[in-house]
Design a protein around this motif. Structure first.
Motif, PDB file in Angstrom:
ATOM      1  N   TYR A  44      41.467  40.863  42.762  1.00 30.93           N
ATOM      2  CA  TYR A  44      40.595  39.737  42.445  1.00 30.93           C
ATOM      3  C   TYR A  44      41.348  38.431  42.639  1.00 30.93           C
ATOM      4  O   TYR A  44      42.500  38.297  42.219  1.00 30.93           O
ATOM      5  CB  TYR A  44      40.085  39.834  41.006  1.00 30.93           C
ATOM      6  N   ASP A  45      40.672  37.491  43.276  1.00 31.94           N
ATOM      7  CA  ASP A  45      41.229  36.156  43.476  1.00 31.94           C
ATOM      8  C   ASP A  45      40.300  35.158  42.775  1.00 31.94           C
ATOM      9  O   ASP A  45      39.079  35.279  42.867  1.00 31.94           O
ATOM     10  CB  ASP A  45      41.322  35.855  44.974  1.00 31.94           C
ATOM     11  N   PHE A  46      40.894  34.175  42.092  1.00 32.48           N
ATOM     12  CA  PHE A  46      40.079  33.205  41.354  1.00 32.48           C
ATOM     13  C   PHE A  46      40.260  31.804  41.919  1.00 32.48           C
ATOM     14  O   PHE A  46      41.377  31.364  42.192  1.00 32.48           O
ATOM     15  CB  PHE A  46      40.463  33.201  39.868  1.00 32.48           C
ATOM     16  N   GLY A  47      39.134  31.130  42.115  1.00 33.10           N
ATOM     17  CA  GLY A  47      39.139  29.718  42.502  1.00 33.10           C
ATOM     18  C   GLY A  47      38.171  28.964  41.612  1.00 33.10           C
ATOM     19  O   GLY A  47      37.095  29.474  41.285  1.00 33.10           O
ATOM     20  N   GLN A  48      38.546  27.779  41.195  1.00 35.06           N
ATOM     21  CA  GLN A  48      37.691  27.049  40.256  1.00 35.06           C
ATOM     22  C   GLN A  48      36.317  26.741  40.837  1.00 35.06           C
ATOM     23  O   GLN A  48      35.323  26.672  40.119  1.00 35.06           O
ATOM     24  CB  GLN A  48      38.381  25.736  39.832  1.00 35.06           C
ATOM     25  N   GLN A  49      36.254  26.580  42.138  1.00 31.55           N
ATOM     26  CA  GLN A  49      34.973  26.240  42.752  1.00 31.55           C
ATOM     27  C   GLN A  49      34.079  27.466  42.933  1.00 31.55           C
ATOM     28  O   GLN A  49      32.872  27.417  42.688  1.00 31.55           O
ATOM     29  CB  GLN A  49      35.205  25.573  44.112  1.00 31.55           C
ATOM     30  N   ASN A  50      34.684  28.609  43.349  1.00 27.63           N
ATOM     31  CA  ASN A  50      33.884  29.793  43.670  1.00 27.63           C
ATOM     32  C   ASN A  50      33.958  30.902  42.622  1.00 27.63           C
ATOM     33  O   ASN A  50      33.237  31.884  42.704  1.00 27.63           O
ATOM     34  CB  ASN A  50      34.329  30.366  45.019  1.00 27.63           C
ATOM     35  N   GLY A  51      34.858  30.752  41.652  1.00 28.42           N
ATOM     36  CA  GLY A  51      35.021  31.803  40.659  1.00 28.42           C
ATOM     37  C   GLY A  51      35.768  32.996  41.229  1.00 28.42           C
ATOM     38  O   GLY A  51      36.579  32.862  42.147  1.00 28.42           O
ATOM     39  N   PHE A  52      35.491  34.170  40.698  1.00 32.46           N
ATOM     40  CA  PHE A  52      36.186  35.378  41.147  1.00 32.46           C
ATOM     41  C   PHE A  52      35.618  35.895  42.466  1.00 32.46           C
ATOM     42  O   PHE A  52      34.408  35.887  42.688  1.00 32.46           O
ATOM     43  CB  PHE A  52      36.067  36.486  40.093  1.00 32.46           C
ATOM     44  N   ARG A  53      36.521  36.337  43.312  1.00 37.09           N
ATOM     45  CA  ARG A  53      36.160  37.002  44.559  1.00 37.09           C
ATOM     46  C   ARG A  53      37.029  38.243  44.699  1.00 37.09           C
ATOM     47  O   ARG A  53      38.155  38.291  44.195  1.00 37.09           O
ATOM     48  CB  ARG A  53      36.372  36.094  45.773  1.00 37.09           C
ATOM     49  N   ILE A  54      36.514  39.247  45.397  1.00 35.56           N
ATOM     50  CA  ILE A  54      37.302  40.454  45.669  1.00 35.56           C
ATOM     51  C   ILE A  54      37.907  40.342  47.063  1.00 35.56           C
ATOM     52  O   ILE A  54      37.204  40.054  48.036  1.00 35.56           O
ATOM     53  CB  ILE A  54      36.443  41.721  45.574  1.00 35.56           C
ATOM     54  N   VAL A  55      39.201  40.564  47.138  1.00 32.64           N
ATOM     55  CA  VAL A  55      39.915  40.524  48.418  1.00 32.64           C
ATOM     56  C   VAL A  55      40.394  41.940  48.744  1.00 32.64           C
ATOM     57  O   VAL A  55      40.996  42.614  47.909  1.00 32.64           O
ATOM     58  CB  VAL A  55      41.107  39.554  48.372  1.00 32.64           C
ATOM     59  N   ILE A  67      37.010  39.117  52.383  1.00 31.63           N
ATOM     60  CA  ILE A  67      36.821  38.319  51.166  1.00 31.63           C
ATOM     61  C   ILE A  67      35.358  38.430  50.764  1.00 31.63           C
ATOM     62  O   ILE A  67      34.457  38.090  51.537  1.00 31.63           O
ATOM     63  CB  ILE A  67      37.207  36.856  51.407  1.00 31.63           C
ATOM     64  N   SER A  68      35.137  38.938  49.567  1.00 32.12           N
ATOM     65  CA  SER A  68      33.775  39.215  49.110  1.00 32.12           C
ATOM     66  C   SER A  68      33.427  38.392  47.875  1.00 32.12           C
ATOM     67  O   SER A  68      34.164  38.413  46.885  1.00 32.12           O
ATOM     68  CB  SER A  68      33.623  40.707  48.788  1.00 32.12           C
ATOM     69  N   PRO A  69      32.283  37.704  47.908  1.00 31.65           N
ATOM     70  CA  PRO A  69      31.836  36.975  46.712  1.00 31.65           C
ATOM     71  C   PRO A  69      31.188  37.898  45.685  1.00 31.65           C
ATOM     72  O   PRO A  69      30.874  37.461  44.570  1.00 31.65           O
ATOM     73  CB  PRO A  69      30.825  35.981  47.277  1.00 31.65           C
ATOM     74  N   PHE A  70      30.979  39.161  46.054  1.00 31.42           N
ATOM     75  CA  PHE A  70      30.298  40.105  45.169  1.00 31.42           C
ATOM     76  C   PHE A  70      31.334  40.765  44.247  1.00 31.42           C
ATOM     77  O   PHE A  70      31.730  41.918  44.437  1.00 31.42           O
ATOM     78  CB  PHE A  70      29.552  41.147  46.000  1.00 31.42           C
ATOM     79  N   TYR A  71      31.756  40.010  43.244  1.00 28.81           N
ATOM     80  CA  TYR A  71      32.842  40.439  42.366  1.00 28.81           C
ATOM     81  C   TYR A  71      32.468  41.680  41.539  1.00 28.81           C
ATOM     82  O   TYR A  71      33.336  42.334  40.958  1.00 28.81           O
ATOM     83  CB  TYR A  71      33.264  39.305  41.435  1.00 28.81           C
ATOM     84  N   VAL A  99      45.928  50.491  46.432  1.00 30.50           N
ATOM     85  CA  VAL A  99      46.173  49.800  45.164  1.00 30.50           C
ATOM     86  C   VAL A  99      44.946  48.978  44.815  1.00 30.50           C
ATOM     87  O   VAL A  99      44.434  48.215  45.640  1.00 30.50           O
ATOM     88  CB  VAL A  99      47.411  48.878  45.244  1.00 30.50           C
ATOM     89  N   VAL A 100      44.469  49.146  43.594  1.00 30.04           N
ATOM     90  CA  VAL A 100      43.336  48.373  43.093  1.00 30.04           C
ATOM     91  C   VAL A 100      43.797  47.620  41.846  1.00 30.04           C
ATOM     92  O   VAL A 100      44.285  48.239  40.900  1.00 30.04           O
ATOM     93  CB  VAL A 100      42.127  49.274  42.744  1.00 30.04           C
ATOM     94  N   GLN A 101      43.651  46.298  41.859  1.00 29.28           N
ATOM     95  CA  GLN A 101      44.064  45.457  40.732  1.00 29.28           C
ATOM     96  C   GLN A 101      42.834  44.748  40.172  1.00 29.28           C
ATOM     97  O   GLN A 101      42.182  43.983  40.883  1.00 29.28           O
ATOM     98  CB  GLN A 101      45.123  44.451  41.182  1.00 29.28           C
ATOM     99  N   ILE A 102      42.537  44.997  38.900  1.00 30.88           N
ATOM    100  CA  ILE A 102      41.311  44.491  38.288  1.00 30.88           C
ATOM    101  C   ILE A 102      41.637  43.743  37.006  1.00 30.88           C
ATOM    102  O   ILE A 102      42.243  44.330  36.083  1.00 30.88           O
ATOM    103  CB  ILE A 102      40.343  45.653  37.971  1.00 30.88           C
ATOM    104  N   PRO A 103      41.261  42.467  36.885  1.00 24.60           N
ATOM    105  CA  PRO A 103      41.485  41.730  35.634  1.00 24.60           C
ATOM    106  C   PRO A 103      40.789  42.409  34.453  1.00 24.60           C
ATOM    107  O   PRO A 103      39.756  43.064  34.621  1.00 24.60           O
ATOM    108  CB  PRO A 103      40.881  40.352  35.917  1.00 24.60           C
ATOM    109  N   GLU A 104      41.334  42.249  33.284  1.00 23.77           N
ATOM    110  CA  GLU A 104      40.822  42.922  32.088  1.00 23.77           C
ATOM    111  C   GLU A 104      39.370  42.560  31.777  1.00 23.77           C
ATOM    112  O   GLU A 104      38.691  43.280  31.041  1.00 23.77           O
ATOM    113  CB  GLU A 104      41.679  42.569  30.870  1.00 23.77           C
TER     114      GLU A 104
END
Length: 674
Positions: A59-70, A161-165, A185-190
């Protein structure tokens, strides 16, 4: 001291072994040893092998787009021979919904070859990468690696890059070619809670861990700017600490998935792991539940204007329907007229979909539409004529079975019609379709009946009764062992449907060639096919034949199988074991009636014994009956498979069943010259 040196040598060997087994792969860095490799160590029959596959999802976070899956992918493939060239073509599907869409970036590829002992590199050009719309929900990116030769090694990598978090794509851990080393490897925020599902029959080595991470939020404020006070901008930031859950999957020497006969969609049986989002809980926010039910999925799709809205439209066909049903009162006749009208008027553009893309009105006007549009028109017309009709969402043979409630599990629509106390399924995309006779793309899948009130249930389309096939031969054998006679081949139900689908457009010359090759017939005359355009009736093929390869003449004796060219010679099931089901699509009942007149100066010395055997649980049976007179032989054979779908547990007995059939059909008649 001797033991010390022995221990040191042992440890050195282990370290070297581990180091070679855990070879590091980097994009653009290759060895001559990889190019010189002539076959895969664990499977010498492999035409290609994945030397290394690395997939990282985070998961990647940007203040403008929020969370995205990479999703980052790197794959290295070895091509051993020209039969492995197909594995140098790769297709990537990018999901899209409304104004949101997945994007691909950083796509690079290199083909490596050895030339005069040196490594030669050929890079994938942008002009060799093609992107196009694949369906309403997917775009496709496709490329084929350049400069392919036997022995080539290819690298390619890309990032999605997917906006469908809320949706992590299914991860396949097996391929149709061997995989030497695989890392996922899958990394997922809590904040995101997922449930895991696995498919396939290979063990999955999944290790879970976590680490600390943080999200930095920045803000700015402006002050001053009043009167003579200069304005200024102040920046501030704060960190949000959180845990990231990590799922590591590693595999070595993953065997190739062997596609067997009657596999349906093999993707359903490849080893894989699926993550289903249960809920999301952000700091200082309420828990948002994503786990859903089929009832909720049904209600949501009816609210979609591309589904429920399109089914409600009627103005575009009213006048045509009025003329079509003029003076017709019977619901059965109305349903038949509407079904045949839509089949004739509409042409399927071969696009799979559960929603309308350009609207049913446009599709009706142009006479072309996707699967949903064609059958929406059928359903809407039936309902307008006061006939109870509902849509059925379908997972076609191209779609993997959904493991949890989701609209993404479907890609097709058919109609379910109720007439009195009887129900039937209709698909107007199929020109040769009949009530409850659906195309293979549907019967090998599954469906879900849906109603506007949200009620739903799972259905299968595989027919419960076998399709009929009758084969008849009347012939005579002359004193030289040549055979001449007449044949009738009779196909009904799904066998007739598939025959029409495959051969209606073929010329008579092509049909004769097909039969001569299939049955090894020397001369074939007076061929005719009846019932090709008469849906609901059987298809019948007739022809005369001459054979000189079915009877073996040794001195004053003749030997031959009484089934002649109709006997099965090879068992399609060859593997010793099978771990996934056998999907025939539909059952069958083959009946063969053969009458053979023997030469006048010969007598019948020996004929095969009549016999019968069956599969357990009434799944099928085989009956062989034979009789003789002084100058003729009559054979009657019935081979029946009652069930269209057989679980893997029964594979050994099913394989044995067909081996017994081949053995029995090989039994010979012996004639002796008088």
């Amino acid at each position: 001291m001797k033991n010390f040196y022995f221990l040191l040598a042992f440890l050195f060997t282990v370290v070297i072994s581990l180091k070679s087994h855990a070879q590091e792969y980097k994009f653009g860095k290759i060895t001559k040893e990889e190019l010189l490799e002539e076959s895969y160590k664990g499977d010498s029959t492999a035409n290609a092998a994945v030397l290394f596959e690395n997939k990282k999802i985070y998961y990647d976070f940007g203040q403008q787009n929020g969370f995205r899956i990479v999703t980052e992918v790197f794959r290295r493939i070895k091509i051993y021979n020209n039969k492995g060239f197909d594995h140098a073509t790769h297709e990537i599907y990018l999901y899209k919904e409304n104004s949101n869409a997945e994007k691909i970036s950083g796509l690079k590829g290199i083909t490596y070859n050895l030339k005069d002992g040196a490594i030669e590199e050929t890079k994938l050009k942008k002009s060799e990468i093609f992107e196009e719309e694949y369906s309403e929900y997917n775009n496709q990116v496709k490329f084929t690696m350049p400069s392919l030769k036997e022995g080539s090694v290819i690298d390619y990598k890309y990032k999605i890059i997917s906006p469908f978090y809320y949706s992590i794509d299914k991860m396949y851990l097996q391929n149709t070619i061997p995989i030497k080393q695989l890392k996922t490897v899958v990394q997922i925020p809590e904040y995101f809670n997922f449930k895991k599902f696995t498919t396939g029959y290979l063990p999955i080595q999944l290790k879970e861990s976590s680490f600390n991470s943080k999200i930095t939020l920045t803000s700015k404020t402006r002050s001053g700017g009043q009167g003579f006070t200069p304005s200024s901008t102040n920046f501030s930031s704060r960190d949000i600490d959180h845990r990231v859950n990590v799922y590591n999957i590693t595999s070595q020497d993953v065997p190739a998935f062997r596609e067997e006969p009657y596999s349906g969609n093999p993707d359903n049986y490849l080893s894989s792991i699926v993550f289903e989002l249960q809920f999301v809980k952000f700091p200082n926010s309420k828990l948002e539940n994503f786990s859903t039910t089929w009832e909720a999925v049904v209600k949501s799709i009816y609210k979609d204007p591309r589904f429920g809205g399109e089914l409600e439209k009627t103005s575009y066909f009213k006048e045509d329907l009025k003329q079509l049903l003029k003076s017709i009162d019977s619901p059965v006749e109305k349903a038949a007229l509407i079904y045949n009208f839509v089949k004739t008027k509409m042409n399927w553009n071969e696009k799979y979909s559960v929603v309308s893309n350009h609207g049913v009105k446009k599709a009706y006007k142009e006479g072309v539409g996707n699967a949903a549009e064609v059958n929406f028109i059928l359903i809407a017309m039936l309902k307008y004529a006061k006939i109870k009709a509902t849509p059925v969402l379908v997972s076609s043979i191209k779609k993997t079975t959904a493991l949890f409630p989701t609209l993404k599990g479907f890609d097709y629509v058919v109609a379910r019609v109720q007439l009195g106390d009887k129900y039937m399924y209709l698909d107007a995309t199929d020109k040769y379709g009949e009530p409850n006779i659906l195309p293979n793309r549907v019967i090998h899948g599954s469906g879900r009946i849906i109603s506007e009130n949200g009620s739903t249930r799972l259905v299968t389309f595989r027919p419960k009764t076998p399709s009929l096939n009758r084969l008849g031969i009347q012939c005579e054998v002359d004193s030289d062992g040549a055979v001449k006679g007449k044949t009738n081949l009779y196909y009904k139900d799904y066998l007739a449907h598939n025959f029409r689908l495959n051969y209606s457009a073929e010329s008579q010359e092509t049909m004769i060639k097909r039969l001569k090759q299939k049955y090894e017939i020397n001369t074939l005359d007076n061929y005719e096919a009846k019932g090709m355009r008469e849906l609901g009736k059987p298809v019948i093929e007739r022809f005369d034949f001459n054979l000189d390869n079915q009877v073996e003449v040794i001195d004053d004796e003749m030997f031959f199988s009484p089934l002649l060219f109709l006997r099965d010679k090879e068992n399609v099931f060859k593997s010793e074991e099978r771990r996934y089901p056998i999907d025939f699509g539909f059952g069958y009942s083959n009946t063969m009636m053969i009458s053979i007149k023997i030469p006048e100066n010969y007598e019948i010395v020996e004929i095969p014994k009549s016999s019968a055997f069956r599969l357990p649980e009434n799944m099928g049976n085989f009956v062989y009956r034979i009789n003789k007179t002084s100058n003729s032989i009559q054979v009657s054979i019935t081979e029946t498979l009652n069930v269209p779908f057989v679980t893997a547990d029964y594979y050994p007995v099913l394989k044995q069943f067909y081996s017994q059939i081949i053995e029995k059909e090989s039994d010979q008649v012996v004639l002796k010259k008088i």
